[in-house]
Design a protein around this motif. Structure first.
Motif: not given
Lengths: 495, 495
Positions: A308-309, A428-431, A439-448
């Motif tokens: 969802p993020a 994903w859990a380890a990350l 999740d906040a990164d995803l919501a910002a479209g930032d996968l760096t």
């Protein structure tokens, strides 16, 4: 120096791999319709050339001699993978490989024809031939590798994976899904009763969908200077790490399936694009195996692309390209739709593992000789009824005839799909533990940061570790169904 | 039987040729921009592999043994071409070929970048490297073939062509053009004074131009099930006979140049598509050479595609696709436009030969060591001023940097263009003698008889004859500038 000879061999093999990979991708995308016969001849000839080069008699001597040479860490790892490749390629006699290749091709051709006609009886004799040969193959591989027969088959796809370790993980997942599939369906029904599904159907020009796909690819980290997006009948990720070819297929009445396909293939592509370039001509520089590869595609498709993020960022992008504004409440019911179905490739992430576990169980029995090809339809039907409450007894085309894997002789491959799904959840859990802002990164479209973690833990490792070792090093623990189960509960459960 | 071994070798080589040809076409059309380095490595390695396979020590023995075997006519012809290919290939060592391939690809990639920047100085060192290698190559080929150095280079492209025979034909043409270019320009000026040029400029969507191109391709006989039309920076005809890849480039403000380019490449494609399929894995089954190939493209572009009769058929087709109606009097001044210009590929058929003759003269000096790469810009400028009254001294991008041939190491190739133009005119003249209704056929859009004649005389012959022999057999006489001169006079002269 013998290692140097292996290194030079690696360059020659890389060039042939390059040709075979690009010709293969081209065949499905840009080839003229009448070019198939000559393309098949060329690819068969190049495959034979590759095999002769990779199995030349002197290579065993080079490997043996290199083992007593002074090698640095990378070279020592490269040597191990050269040896693994060589063993895998030389443990079957050439005449057996020819017999098997012919039987597989015949069975695949028959399958294409007879699946459309739902004709199991006509297909059975060819499948029986393939099964007999796969048992022979498993015995020879087991002997050469000192493994159980089914493990020896899996070893081709995922070095280090063992049925004895996978079975309990799958058993835990199966036990969970027995109750969870009904729960997820009930949750979905209640939600839809409150708020009916808003259709996403409209008219979406292919060119606009393509631009949307390219925007999403760029967002998840696909390097568009080293890859491209085309159209093909069956979506795939092919080509070479310096030029990764992914494909999708479009329907103008619906955009989500093409888009999720693009994200899935982008996940495969990211792995290929980020493999260690200095090892690209060694087996060490290749992706580790099919389960890990699938974990990379499912990481992008499921962990990122159905999160969802991510959709908080993605909705305005979709609106920009397609000109329609949806809310999260419109979109997520589509992205998280669950449905019991007969067809594996159409299944959602909740029901998909049951398709795979059924095949994994049947495959082991088939290879061990406990299940004959003639008895597959009944065993399949029993499994489908037990796991998904569906019957296929009158419909083998959508039962044991639905996949190309068995006619193609690829036994031991199916587990990779669900192992990949579990590995993706575990990654994903380890990350998130290392990087709580994911999740906040995803919501910002930032996968760096997310891709930085994956580059360090997975992509840069190439084939340095066996599949289980790679996952344990990346996530700090052995493969464990719990992460995937928690992921499903959180996304689909009655929370 | 040794011939059988050559036959099997032919199949293996055909597969490698297939890979190299498709990878080459793909590089210019569908490859990701960052894929060039690995593609260059792969192509260099495949070229080396091809070379090693085609020059294996036992092949000379097979050829020698096959010469005393009982062979039918086709096999005997095939053997001659196997032998020619073997000689051409064995006169260069494998490591030289790999070095040269890498240097050419590097220089080509640099050229793409630096031509856009008009940077001769930056480009010169790479070109000097290529020139040094071409001189080495010419010496080795001359030695092996017992030919003059420049003839030995031409021999790769047009077996049997000799500078001593071409030079007088070119001299006759050059002498004619000295007076004829001014005449054609004066005729054009007088005509335009009476009836001003009607602009063809509008806005022509790429997709519509592409559809128009496909319609024209089909009309001239291009088999769209065994080939395709793509976009590339520099138009070409590549791929393999079963899947011929032609390309063009579009400008939306103008459609004629893309269309004439499509016709030109279609001419090349027709030759490839109609080569004898049963010989496809023999050198005998290949197109004879570059001059003959160019004669096929120019036959379609100039003899057919700029023929007023053809335009009687084509105008309504253009109207259907682009939605504008032109008359013959509107169109022909564009199709027959003559102009002194700097760029060979933009030149009309009247001035084009002067571009080629300049390069032919410079090339001979470069290969002989009488002209160094650093001195090319001045020599080029002198030639352009003498032949066309134009200077390029401040503009190397539109002077000696305009063509890919020299960066690509293809010295001895340029004459083929004008030889092809002369051969095409000579073929048209011979065709009209056999089939006086050719013009009427064009006006009806029916190329059946025309292509039937070409199939019999040229396409079906593969490489059975040397270039001069093929032309003499097809047209009943040796190559002769007179047909081309009459063609120019009739189309462009003061009649």
């Amino acid at each position: 120096m013998s290692f140097q000879k292996l290194d030079e061999l690696g360059h020659r093999l890389e060039a042939l791999e390059h040709a075979i990979a690009i010709l293969g991708a081209d065949e499905a995308t840009h080839m003229a319709v009448g070019g198939g016969e000559k393309r098949a001849e060329a690819l068969a000839s190049l495959a034979g050339l590759y095999h002769r080069q990779a199995t030349a008699p002197e290579i065993a001597d080079w490997i043996a001699a290199a083992e007593s040479e002074a090698l640095n860490d990378d070279q020592a790892a490269a040597l191990r993978e050269f040896k693994r490749q060589h063993t895998n390629l030389t443990c079957l006699p050439a005449d057996f490989v020819e017999r098997q290749t012919a039987a597989r091709l015949r069975c695949e051709q028959l399958w294409r024809d007879l699946r459309a006609k739902n004709d199991w009886a006509g297909f059975l004799p060819a499948l029986e031939g393939v099964v007999a040969l796969v048992r022979e193959e498993a015995a020879m591989r087991a002997e050469a590798l000192g493994l159980q027969t089914y493990d020896a088959l899996m070893e081709q796809y995922d070095p280090g994976n063992r049925a004895a370790e996978i079975a309990p993980v799958f058993a835990k997942l199966k036990a969970f899904l027995k109750d969870f599939v009904p729960e997820a369906l009930a949750v979905q029904e209640e939600r839809l009763a409150k708020r009916p599904l808003k259709a996403l159907s409209g008219s979406y020009a292919v060119e606009k969908q393509r631009e949307l796909g390219l925007a999403m690819m760029a967002a998840v980290g696909f390097d568009l200077t080293h890859g491209s997006l085309s159209v093909s009948h069956h979506p795939f990720c092919g080509g070479v790490p310096s030029d990764v070819r992914i494909t999708t297929r479009y329907r103008t009445g619906e955009f989500l399936s093409a888009l999720m396909g693009v994200l899935h293939e982008s996940g495969h592509a990211l792995y290929e694009q980020n493999l260690p370039k200095e090892w690209s001509h060694w087996p060490l520089g290749k992706a580790r195996g099919m389960a890990v590869h699938e974990s990379q595609s499912l990481f992008v498709e499921k962990q990122v692309g159905r999160n969802p993020a991510f959709w908080r960022w993605a909705l305005p992008v979709v609106e920009r390209h397609l000109g329609e504004a949806w809310t999260l409440d419109d979109m997520l019911p589509h992205v998280h739709h669950v449905e019991r179905g007969l067809i594996r490739v159409d299944a959602d992430e909740v029901t998909y593992p049951l398709h795979v576990i059924l095949r994994f169980e049947l495959e082991q029995d088939i290879v061990a000789g406990r299940l004959e090809a003639a008895d597959i339809p009944e065993a399949w039907d029993a499994g489908m009824r037990a796991y998904l409450g569906l019957s296929t007894i009158d419909n083998p085309a959508d039962g044991p005839m639905q996949d190309v894997h068995w006619p193609g002789g690829a036994f031991g491959y199916f587990p990779s799909y669900t192992l990949g799904a579990m590995m993706a959840a575990q990654q994903w859990a380890a990350l998130v533990k290392d990087h709580p802002a994911a999740d906040a990164d995803l919501a910002a479209g930032d996968l760096t940061a997310i891709n930085g973690w994956r580059r360090e833990k997975i992509w840069s490792q190439g084939s340095r570790w066996s599949t289980p070792e790679l996952i344990e090093r990346a996530t700090g623990e052995k493969l464990e169904a719990g992460h995937f189960i928690r992921h499903l509960k959180q996304r689909y459960g009655r929370s």
